[in-house]
Design a protein around this motif. Structure first.
Motif, PDB file in Angstrom:
ATOM      1  N   HIS A 194     -87.875 -25.289  20.852  1.00  0.00           N
ATOM      2  CA  HIS A 194     -87.660 -23.849  21.023  1.00  0.00           C
ATOM      3  C   HIS A 194     -88.476 -23.019  20.033  1.00  0.00           C
ATOM      4  CE1 HIS A 194     -84.369 -24.499  23.844  1.00  0.00           C
ATOM      5  NE2 HIS A 194     -83.990 -25.473  23.052  1.00  0.00           N
ATOM      6  N   TYR A 234     -84.183 -25.533  37.777  1.00  0.00           N
ATOM      7  CA  TYR A 234     -84.524 -24.450  36.856  1.00  0.00           C
ATOM      8  C   TYR A 234     -85.276 -23.385  37.659  1.00  0.00           C
ATOM      9  CZ  TYR A 234     -83.445 -27.669  32.999  1.00  0.00           C
ATOM     10  OH  TYR A 234     -82.838 -28.537  32.112  1.00  0.00           O
ATOM     11  N   ASP A 270     -88.574 -21.791  36.654  1.00  0.00           N
ATOM     12  CA  ASP A 270     -88.552 -21.301  35.274  1.00  0.00           C
ATOM     13  C   ASP A 270     -89.386 -22.271  34.435  1.00  0.00           C
ATOM     14  OD1 ASP A 270     -88.025 -20.488  32.678  1.00  0.00           O
ATOM     15  OD2 ASP A 270     -85.869 -20.204  33.016  1.00  0.00           O
ATOM     16  N   ASN A 326     -90.828 -21.935  31.485  1.00  0.00           N
ATOM     17  CA  ASN A 326     -90.483 -22.016  30.053  1.00  0.00           C
ATOM     18  C   ASN A 326     -89.328 -22.974  29.817  1.00  0.00           C
ATOM     19  OD1 ASN A 326     -92.476 -20.217  29.204  1.00  0.00           O
ATOM     20  ND2 ASN A 326     -91.150 -18.453  29.546  1.00  0.00           N
ATOM     21  N   ARG A 327     -88.309 -22.872  30.637  1.00  0.00           N
ATOM     22  CA  ARG A 327     -87.152 -23.762  30.491  1.00  0.00           C
ATOM     23  C   ARG A 327     -87.547 -25.212  30.776  1.00  0.00           C
ATOM     24  NH1 ARG A 327     -81.458 -23.264  33.765  1.00  0.00           N
ATOM     25  NH2 ARG A 327     -80.355 -24.836  32.568  1.00  0.00           N
ATOM     26  N   THR A 328     -88.391 -25.401  31.776  1.00  0.00           N
ATOM     27  CA  THR A 328     -88.849 -26.752  32.126  1.00  0.00           C
ATOM     28  C   THR A 328     -89.677 -27.362  31.003  1.00  0.00           C
ATOM     29  OG1 THR A 328     -88.889 -26.099  34.463  1.00  0.00           O
ATOM     30  CG2 THR A 328     -90.062 -28.116  33.865  1.00  0.00           C
ATOM     31  N   THR A 368     -89.616 -26.586  27.816  1.00  0.00           N
ATOM     32  CA  THR A 368     -88.729 -26.872  26.680  1.00  0.00           C
ATOM     33  C   THR A 368     -87.924 -28.144  26.926  1.00  0.00           C
ATOM     34  OG1 THR A 368     -88.591 -24.508  26.203  1.00  0.00           O
ATOM     35  CG2 THR A 368     -86.910 -25.912  25.223  1.00  0.00           C
ATOM     36  N   GLN A 369     -87.468 -28.338  28.159  1.00  0.00           N
ATOM     37  CA  GLN A 369     -86.684 -29.530  28.478  1.00  0.00           C
ATOM     38  C   GLN A 369     -87.518 -30.798  28.345  1.00  0.00           C
ATOM     39  OE1 GLN A 369     -83.255 -29.580  29.329  1.00  0.00           O
ATOM     40  NE2 GLN A 369     -83.657 -31.700  28.756  1.00  0.00           N
TER      41      GLN A 369
END
Length: 114
Positions: free
Chosen positions: A38, A89, A97, A99-101, A103-104
């Motif tokens: 993050h 996501y 998404d 950004n979420r992907t 980060t994951q």
């Protein structure tokens, strides 16, 4: 096992698991889990590098972990979108998404899940 900050007067020291050479690239810092997913400035570059490494070295484990299938000709970006879709996501309008992907993917890598 994790990053610790130690204060001594006006100085702050970072104790990390391992050695991080000062000349290391930002991508390498993300891959070595030296910085939380993050908090990376360009997490997409780190995620793409992880995808490239896994495609080259552990393709079947990569596919199995994310429960996706793709062809050799698929771009890293298309694989990222497939992972985001599989994880559900999705933003309003049906877009993934990213950004979420990203980060994951980094988080899964750093935690040794795959």
């Amino acid at each position: 096992k994790k990053i610790q900050w130690i204060r001594e007067g006006d100085l702050r020291f970072m104790d990390t698991p391992g050695v991080i050479p000062r000349s290391d690239s930002k991508i390498r810092v993300g891959i070595t889990a030296s910085k939380d997913a993050h908090k990376l400035k360009n997490p997409d570059k780190v995620a793409y590098e992880i995808i490239r490494v896994l495609r080259k070295q552990n393709l079947e484990i990569f596919k199995k972990f994310y429960k996706i299938d793709f062809e050799k000709k698929d771009s890293d970006y298309n694989i990222l979108l497939k992972i985001g879709k599989k994880k559900n996501y999705v933003l309003k309008g049906g877009e993934i998404d990213e950004n979420r992907t990203v980060t994951q993917i980094i988080s899964d890598w750093q935690k040794g899940k795959m």
